[in-house]
Design a protein around this motif. Structure first.
Motif, short mmCIF file in Angstrom:
data_model
loop_
_atom_site.label_atom_id
_atom_site.label_comp_id
_atom_site.label_asym_id
_atom_site.label_seq_id
_atom_site.Cartn_x
_atom_site.Cartn_y
_atom_site.Cartn_z
N ILE A 190 56.55 74.60 19.54
CA ILE A 190 56.47 73.21 19.08
C ILE A 190 55.85 72.36 20.17
O ILE A 190 55.09 71.43 19.89
N ASN A 191 56.16 72.68 21.39
CA ASN A 191 55.59 71.97 22.52
C ASN A 191 55.04 73.00 23.49
O ASN A 191 55.52 74.12 23.54
N PRO A 192 54.06 72.61 24.29
CA PRO A 192 53.64 73.55 25.32
C PRO A 192 54.76 73.70 26.34
O PRO A 192 55.57 72.79 26.51
N ASN A 193 54.86 74.87 26.98
CA ASN A 193 55.82 75.00 28.07
C ASN A 193 55.44 73.98 29.14
O ASN A 193 54.26 73.69 29.32
N PRO A 194 56.45 73.46 29.87
CA PRO A 194 56.12 72.41 30.85
C PRO A 194 54.97 72.80 31.78
O PRO A 194 54.09 71.98 32.04
N GLU A 195 54.96 74.06 32.22
CA GLU A 195 53.91 74.42 33.17
C GLU A 195 52.53 74.47 32.52
O GLU A 195 51.52 74.47 33.21
N GLU A 196 52.50 74.51 31.21
CA GLU A 196 51.20 74.59 30.52
C GLU A 196 50.65 73.24 30.11
O GLU A 196 49.57 73.16 29.55
N ILE A 197 51.40 72.21 30.38
CA ILE A 197 50.94 70.89 29.95
C ILE A 197 49.68 70.51 30.73
O ILE A 197 49.68 70.53 31.95
N ARG A 198 48.65 70.18 29.99
CA ARG A 198 47.41 69.74 30.63
C ARG A 198 47.06 68.38 30.08
O ARG A 198 47.21 68.11 28.90
N LEU A 199 46.57 67.55 30.98
CA LEU A 199 46.24 66.20 30.56
C LEU A 199 44.99 66.18 29.70
O LEU A 199 44.23 67.14 29.70
N GLY A 200 44.78 65.04 29.06
CA GLY A 200 43.64 64.88 28.17
C GLY A 200 42.37 65.52 28.66
O GLY A 200 41.81 66.41 28.01
N GLU A 201 41.95 65.15 29.86
CA GLU A 201 40.64 65.62 30.30
C GLU A 201 40.63 67.10 30.70
O GLU A 201 39.61 67.75 30.73
N GLU A 202 41.85 67.64 30.98
CA GLU A 202 41.90 69.05 31.36
C GLU A 202 42.01 69.96 30.14
O GLU A 202 41.89 71.16 30.24
N ASN A 203 42.31 69.34 29.04
CA ASN A 203 42.59 70.10 27.83
C ASN A 203 41.52 69.75 26.81
O ASN A 203 41.35 68.59 26.47
N SER A 204 40.81 70.75 26.33
CA SER A 204 39.74 70.38 25.43
C SER A 204 39.89 71.05 24.07
O SER A 204 39.09 70.83 23.19
N GLU A 205 40.93 71.84 23.91
CA GLU A 205 41.02 72.54 22.64
C GLU A 205 42.19 72.06 21.82
O GLU A 205 43.23 71.68 22.36
#
Lengths: 252, 433, 849
Positions: free
Chosen positions: A163-178
């Motif tokens: 449902i949510n990314p694991n905390p360590e996988e959270i990437r901010l807007g610009e780091e996340n493109s998919e």
């Protein structure tokens, strides 16, 4: 004459009202209207006639039904403020309590959805209300302006495990493109109304659907949406998805 | 027996005062709320990492405290240390929440009462009248609310139910520019709150508060960091008069506990004394803020004030000052502006976790228990207002009895007891979790 | 007086048309033009026309209102004439509805159950209804003119016909109103099959008020639906006077010849490298003297000489788009590696090739070279290398060098071909049952299948037509034929004839050869049928048949009696062609219970012949081919068709481009390119699965709109008897099953209300939740069988939704949602399901109370 306002809280967290007071236009808003009833900031005895009633919170108690009918009777226009009033809200997660939106019992003239309503949008709504205009909601879903929307692959198989990314996988807007969905994370953006400026998505979290659906009820939309994608066994029965902010009227 | 119920105004949420009249005497006055939402019940079975987002929705005023307390609980269960940066950010968000909450309470709820109690105004002033009464004070308070809100929006993503607070820390996104802006906001807030404090002293400093508002003997409960004001880390302390007990949060059941599905907290003190939490307790336990300037402000108020409920209003302003000051320093920390990933939540280390935070209104404890399948099977939430309710009821009963004796005017009693309630700043949303 | 009442009189319309034509007309001139002698009549009508005309200097003219009204009338005329008019859609005012209701008594079938007068009165009072007409029997020719006049006089533009099922007479009704009412504006309230015939009075329970009430609501809902119908864009489709025939077997060949002789251009498309199909490999056809290959090759010769026929062998269908009258077919012609034009068929290449593999045209009984000619009468008669065999080719290129004409081209690539046709015929035939392990199938040990036996008998076959064992080539003196080998679901019509033929053929070769024919009753579904049918004393009917082999001798054991057999022939059944499933992606049809094509479900412009519908003998195949040829010829004899787009419409103002619709559309009809969504109207079949999941309601169907369905549910919810059930039935199977219950007059509870949806996949979860909200106690969803859905996998889609919905909905509703897969003849099951659900609900409701 200044329009008279009744601002009422039902079962809620008062977050919408605290947002209202924190709006940068709140002082000007107060100046341009006359507050009739607003228990948070004003001593008032009874709900009097008014032009506009803003109601926050869901209906969870029988007594609130009469109250809301009274509010309707004495207001020219009634607006549901916040996700609880519009769709039922967080209390929908409860099995034993009911969490009904206003529209289950009275006719409403419009809604200001969001948990809480996004400040800019909220401010515009108030300006419209003061000017005796209607509230304009986007008719599109979150995907329309989503920063992560890429090309759509028809045949890509979506399997949702989180449902949510694991905390360590959270990437901010610009780091996340998919798109979250392509990464197996459930984003309710497709079934959620546009208008919140994609704040969660920009912070690296998927949409949780607080703006509510554009059409139909929340549960139908979730079911329709999830029927298209593969969901891990554990999530299939997780009420945290289906009843996040609303539950069917029949599930009282 | 006659029962009189009146809806409380100018409080956060929907609460009622219930007064019982028996043989022309007030037998009981209670502050009650009819709604009970049952978060402790319906969160059972939910996924651990989803809880912070759910509990944030308990309250639209203490949203950050609720979410952070919940995250701390999860970090306890997973035994995770969060980064220094995340701690800074959590403090920042908590401060912003506190500025907003305290200023709203001061302006809309307690200031009109203060003005009336000290006969500065004849009636309880409405917001419109307040503006006329002191336009600068009004606009300053609006500004404070706005600053708190802006910082929440910058670092949290929105005005309430902050997005950035997640288990493992805080998702960090603002640019250097926005940090500068926040710093400016807080500097401005500092000036404003100083001005308000001085105004407060000018208005009320040389007055004597009514004795009806004096607090009875109570036990103070608050979090502190070795005697220093700290709402995020540290241990819990209980203090009665001069007796101070410091204890770790996981031992709380020695002093108090609650039963699921029953409202209210049970205290295990021998003398059945009531407990108070909030700014008053925070002050009483540390005795002194580590700010010289603040301590000189405090000198304006003599003994008649320091044990009075109305003094809490002043303490709130001081807290805004202290926290704004500390946050300006946080914003200057070089380690703040570094992109850090959050720790991973891999394995559960304990089957129970506790998270304690000082919310604006007082101590907030989250305690979750999980079963073999790592599913939550018990949740206990100790909410500040819940701690205060027995004391609040004790005070309003006494006050109502005396006032009714004196005047025989029940309508008046109904109105006046609400002033005590407001001075406590109860958070009904929280209390009806 | 409203505009429609003004316009309802032809005289007034005439006045308006005159004024439109001439502009200003003085009073006297008007009288002249209308051929009137007295002023009274004219005065009356002029007064009635009122604000539509004005008078100036004693001349009449059209006011702005009048002009607007005339514009609408004229537009309506043009639209109905099939013109494509955009301006029409800009003018919202023209979305008018004037509903007329016709109730047909169907020769007292209705009035036996329902009080027609009460029904008429109720309908008459409905706000949206202009006029109600009751007929004893609507289908009678003598009534048609009357009805048409009634429509014109009342200026009715939308019609509800309360009568029999749309499956019965919809076409007839549409024909009655051809030219005057758009067929999308004709709605049928099925009060016969789904009301009167299933709620007949019986002795125990004579409460007829419920069927009457149901009838009222059925009509009311139909009125609502038709009043919501918006104009649909219509267009003229020029008919491409050509036909594609898929499959070059006997059915395809016969049909192609018929069509070509009628002057129609035919594209004959065959997947395998040769024409001829299965029959080409038969020894001979029963009751015909010819050996079948001679006969087939004669047909092929005729075919090749026909100028109107273009033959594509080794060619597969890649995609089909378009609609009746104008299909585009994309094909891939696989490489043959031999240039057919240059090849003389000298077979030099074959003789030099050094690699062998089993010959699939001899069912693997003998070997062939890698480069080969399927059989001696193949067309085209030129060698080829299978594409997949190329990887086994040594690439020695000896064949290349051996070919004098340089016909071999090992670098040949596949070729893409596009053709346009007006209609297409599927004639791809069927497959053989293959799962023969339990019969100890082994050709090398003389246990063979019937097609292999055909090859054995054929003079060009393995043994040159001699009756010898495959294993040691010794003469055969005993043969056992085991009948009906294959799935027990259905019987092969002609297995007996085949056995007879085999006996004949064997006796010719060796009169002393013993032939036994066995039926294994335990494997037959319908023993009685087989026993009744077969009084043939030559056949042996055993309760249990097994095959035993010991020391190279085979035995058939029939009920403990052993029959030594030199050769055992398994008379295998036909099973559905695997390719049918693939074809469903491009063509609209469903499969029946056995997996064959279901003939009723073929969409317009598509036909089928031969064994795709199930086992069929030679003669029947030929006669169906002739029949279909007639149909194709009559369709292609027209020059154009008026077609409507009944698929979906996308509102770009609401579309958020989330792409969910792309995921659900089984035909890939929706595309998003450069932030623009578009629908390929040729690919869209109107199943509506996309509309069911669109989160913003940006997609809706042109006919079965969500609004119509929700409104129908709402009206049905007024039914006062509880518990009540809503049944969503797919138009292909579910609705037909409900009709079937009516046709069989199987009574079930009147508390079931049927909502027709194009496909169960079109059902939005919202419809189910709304139904419960509105007071329905049970929801039935009746769709096609899982692998037979008209829209490929619509049933699967609703199944997913229901599964998820049951996770969230209050547990008490879990058993109140029922999904049933029925085919069109299972009316009894429909009634059973309805009654069972009703009784369960009745119990539950009692318990709850």
């Amino acid at each position: 004459m200044k329009p008279r306002f009744n601002i009422i809280s039902l079962t809620s967290c008062t977050g919408c009202i605290s947002t209202l007071i924190s709006l940068d236009i709140f002082p000007q808003f107060l100046e341009r209207i006359k507050i009739n009833y607003f228990l948070f900031i004003l001593d008032s005895d009874d709900i009097e006639e008014c032009e506009i009633a803003l109601v926050e919170g869901c209906i969870s108690e029988e007594t609130q039904i009469n109250l809301i009918r009274k509010i309707r009777k004495r207001a020219k226009r009634v607006f549901a403020l916040g996700t609880c009033a519009c769709f039922g809200g967080i209390l929908s997660l409860s099995n034993s309590k009911k969490a009904e939106p206003l529209s289950n019992h009275i006719e409403i003239d419009g809604m200001i959805p969001g948990c809480p309503p996004p400040s800019k949008f909220f401010g515009n709504c108030l300006i419209n209300l003061v000017g005796n205009k209607d509230i304009i909601l986007s008719e599109k879903n979150m995907c329309a302006n989503c920063p992560l929307r890429g090309s759509i692959e028809i045949n890509s198989h979506i399997k949702i495990t989180k449902i949510n990314p694991n905390p360590e996988e959270i990437r901010l807007g610009e780091e996340n493109s998919e798109c979250f969905l392509n990464n197996g994370i459930l984003c309710l953006g497709p079934i959620t109304r546009d208008g919140c400026e994609h704040k969660c998505i920009k912070m690296g979290l998927p949409c949780e659907g607080c703006m509510g659906p554009v059409s139909k009820d929340f549960t139908s939309n979730v079911v329709n949406f999830l029927s298209l994608i593969e969901l891990s066994q554990e999530l299939q029965k997780y009420t945290g998805i289906y009843n996040r902010f609303s539950k069917p009227k029949i599930n009282r | 027996m006659q029962k009189i119920v009146n809806v409380c105004t100018r409080v956060e949420g929907h609460g009622e005062v219930k007064i019982m009249l028996q043989n022309d005497e007030v037998s009981l006055a209670n502050f009650e709320f009819n709604v009970y939402r049952g978060f402790e019940k319906f969160l059972i079975g939910k996924r651990l990492l989803d809880i912070p987002k759910f509990v944030s929705r308990i309250c639209g005023l203490c949203y950050a405290s609720q979410a952070i307390a919940s995250c701390k609980t999860l970090e306890d269960i997973y035994n995770i240390e969060i980064s220094e940066q995340s701690i800074y950010l959590r403090r920042l968000l908590m401060t912003a929440e506190l500025i907003k909450s305290h200023s709203m309470n001061f302006f809309f709820q307690t200031l009109p009462d203060l003005l009336k109690i000290f006969n500065i105004s004849k009636n309880t002033l409405s917001p419109y009248e307040l503006i006329k009464f002191n336009p600068q004070l009004t606009s300053n308070l609006y500004d404070l609310i706005k600053f708190g809100n802006e910082i929440n929006e910058i670092f949290g993503g929105r005005s309430v139910h902050l997005i950035s607070i997640v288990p493992g820390g805080v998702i960090y996104s603002p640019s250097g520019k926005l940090i500068l802006l926040s710093q400016k906001y807080l500097q401005k807030a500092l000036t404003i709150v100083e001005w308000i404090i001085e105004d407060f002293i000018k208005l009320f400093g040389n007055q004597i508060p009514p004795e009806d508002f004096n607090l009875p003997n109570t036990i103070c409960l608050a979090k502190n960091n070795h005697g220093i004001y700290d709402r995020y880390s540290g241990s819990l302390s209980l203090k009665e008069d001069k007796n101070l007990i410091e204890f770790e949060a996981q031992n709380y059941t020695r002093y108090f506990n609650k039963e699921i599905n029953l409202r209210g907290i049970d205290f295990f003190f021998e003398n059945k004394k009531n407990v108070i939490v909030g700014p008053f307790s925070r002050y009483k336990i540390i005795e002194k803020y580590d700010f010289d300037k603040i301590n000189t402000y405090l000198e304006y108020f003599n003994k008649s004030w320091t044990n009075n409920l109305l003094f809490i209003n002043f303490l709130r302003l001081l807290e805004i000052y202290i926290e704004s000051y500390k946050c300006i320093q946080i914003l200057g920390e070089p380690s703040l502006n570094v992109r850090k990933y959050l720790p991973s939540f891999k394995s559960i280390k304990k089957n129970e976790g506790i998270g304690v935070i000082e919310a604006p209104r007082g101590t907030l404890i989250h305690n979750y228990h999980i079963n073999k399948n790592n599913i939550i099977d018990e949740i206990k939430l100790f909410i500040a207002t819940e701690f205060n309710i027995p004391l609040l009821n004790q005070m309003i009963t006494k006050y109502a009895q005396e006032l009714f004796d004196k005047t025989g005017d029940i309508k008046l009693v109904e109105k006046e007891v609400q002033m005590i309630i407001r001075a406590f700043d109860p958070c009904i949303s929280c209390a009806t979790h | 007086m409203d505009i429609y009442s003004i316009l309802s009189h032809p005289f007034r319309r005439k006045i308006l048309f005159l004024l439109e034509k001439e502009g200003y007309i003085p009073y006297t001139e008007l009288m002249e033009k209308l051929n009137l002698d007295t002023t009274g009549q004219l005065n009356f009508h002029l007064k009635k026309i009122g604000s539509l005309i004005g008078k100036d200097n004693k001349a009449y003219f059209l006011t702005e209102d009048g002009k607007r009204v005339l514009k609408i009338i004229n537009l309506n005329k043009r639209i109905l004439a099939g013109e494509f008019i955009d301006e029409y859609f800009d003018s919202k005012r023209s979305e008018i509805s004037r509903v007329g209701v016709i109730i047909c008594n169907c020769n007292t079938e209705i009035s036996n159950v329902i009080n027609i007068k009460a029904l008429e009165n109720y309908v008459n009072k409905l706000k949206k209804v202009v006029s109600v007409k009751v007929f004893e029997n609507l289908c009678q020719q003598k009534n048609f003119e009357k009805i048409r006049n009634w429509v014109k006089d009342n200026f009715i533009n939308k019609i509800v016909i309360a009568a029999c099922s749309p499956k019965t007479h919809q076409n007839l009704f549409e024909r009655i109103f051809e030219d005057i009412i758009d067929h999308t504006n004709i709605e049928i309230a099925n009060i016969r099959e789904q009301c009167c015939w299933v709620h007949q009075p019986n002795d125990e329970q004579n409460n007829l008020s419920l069927p009457l009430e149901k009838g009222k609501l059925l009509i009311e809902a139909a009125v609502e639906r038709v009043s919501f119908q918006k104009k649909i864009k219509v267009k003229r489709v020029e008919i491409e006077k050509s036909c594609a025939v898929l499959g070059g077997g006997i059915a395809g060949i016969t049909l192609s010849l018929n069509l070509a002789r009628a002057g129609i251009k035919v594209y004959l498309i065959e997947k395998s490298p040769t024409l001829g199909g299965k029959v080409a490999r038969w020894h001979r056809i029963h009751n015909m003297g010819d050996c079948s290959i001679c006969f087939i090759s004669e047909l092929i010769a005729e075919l090749v000489n026909e100028k109107n026929i273009k033959i594509f062998t080794n060619t597969e269908i890649e995609n089909v788009t378009g609609e009746v009258g104008n299909f585009t077919i994309n094909m891939i012609k696989k490489p043959r590696y031999v240039d057919v034009k240059k090849c003389t068929g000298c077979k030099q290449c074959i003789s030099v090739c050094s690699i062998e593999k089993p010959n699939q045209y001899e069912f693997g009984l003998s070997n062939r070279k890698l480069i080969y000619i399927p059989f001696i009468h193949s067309y085209p008669y030129a060698p080829l290398i299978d594409e997949e065999d190329l990887k086994n080719c040594l690439n020695c290129r000896i064949c290349e060098r051996a070919c004098i004409n340089k016909a071999i081209d090992l670098d040949q690539k596949e070729e893409r071909i596009e053709i346009k046709v007006g209609t297409k015929v599927i004639a791809i035939g069927s497959d053989f049952y293959k799962d023969l392990e339990e019969y100890n199938y082994n050709p090398k040990k003389n246990i063979i299948t019937s097609p292999e036996f055909e090859r054995l008998l054929s003079s060009d076959g393995l043994t040159d037509g001699k009756l010898v064992k495959i294993s040691d080539k010794k003469p055969i003196i005993s043969i056992s034929i085991i009948q009906e080998v294959g799935p027990s679901k259905y019987l092969s019509d002609f297995s007996e004839i085949l056995a007879e033929k085999y006996i004949e053929d064997v006796k010719i070769r060796n009169p002393h050869c013993e032939v036994n024919v066995f039926y294994d009753l335990s494997r037959l579904k319908d023993k009685d049928e087989i026993l009744l049918r077969s009084t043939n004393p030559k056949f042996i009917y055993a309760n249990k048949i097994s095959i035993k082999s010991s020391k190279d001798i085979n035995y058939v054991i029939a009920d403990n009696i052993e029959f030594q057999s030199d050769l055992i022939v398994l008379n295998i059944k036909y099973i559905p062609n695997e390719d049918l499933k693939n074809l469903r992606q491009y063509m609209d049809f469903t499969l029946d219970n056995n997996g064959f094509m279901s003939v009723d479900t073929l969409a317009s412009g598509i036909y089928g012949v031969g064994t795709i519908f199930g086992p069929l003998n030679y003669n029947s195949t030929i006669s169906t081919a002739n029949n279909v040829a007639l149909k194709v010829i009559s369709l292609l004899s027209k020059d154009y068709l008026i077609a409507e787009f009944t698929g979906i419409e996308i509102d770009e103002n609401k579309c958020g481009l989330c792409g969910l619709c792309l995921k659900i559309c089984p035909y890939n009809a929706i595309t998003i390119e450069r932030d623009k969504i578009s629908i390929d109207k040729f690919k869209c079949k109107g199943g509506g699965t996309c509309a069911s999941i669109c989160p913003t309601n940006a997609i809706d169907l042109n006919i079965d709109t969500s609004k119509k369905i929700l409104r129908t549910i709402k009206i049905f919810s007024k039914f006062r008897s509880n518990p009540k059930i809503i049944a969503f039935c797919c138009a292909s199977c579910g609705y037909a099953a409900a009709d079937n219950a009516g046709l069989k007059k199987i009574s079930y509870t009147p508390n079931v209300f049927i909502v027709r949806v194009p496909c169960t996949g079109r059902i939005d979860t919202n419809f189910i939740i709304k139904s419960f909200e509105l007071g329905f106690d049970g929801v039935m969803i009746v769709g096609c069988r899982q692998d037979a859905c008209r829209y490929i996998d619509g049933v699967k889609k609703i199944e997913n939704k229901i599964r998820l919905l049951k996770n969230v909905i209050d547990p008490k509703y879990k058993d109140r949602i029922i999904l049933k897969h029925l085919n069109a003849v299972e009316g009894n099951k429909f009634a059973d399901t309805a009654n069972k659900l009703y009784n369960n609900l009745l119990e539950e409701i009692k318990y709850e109370a």
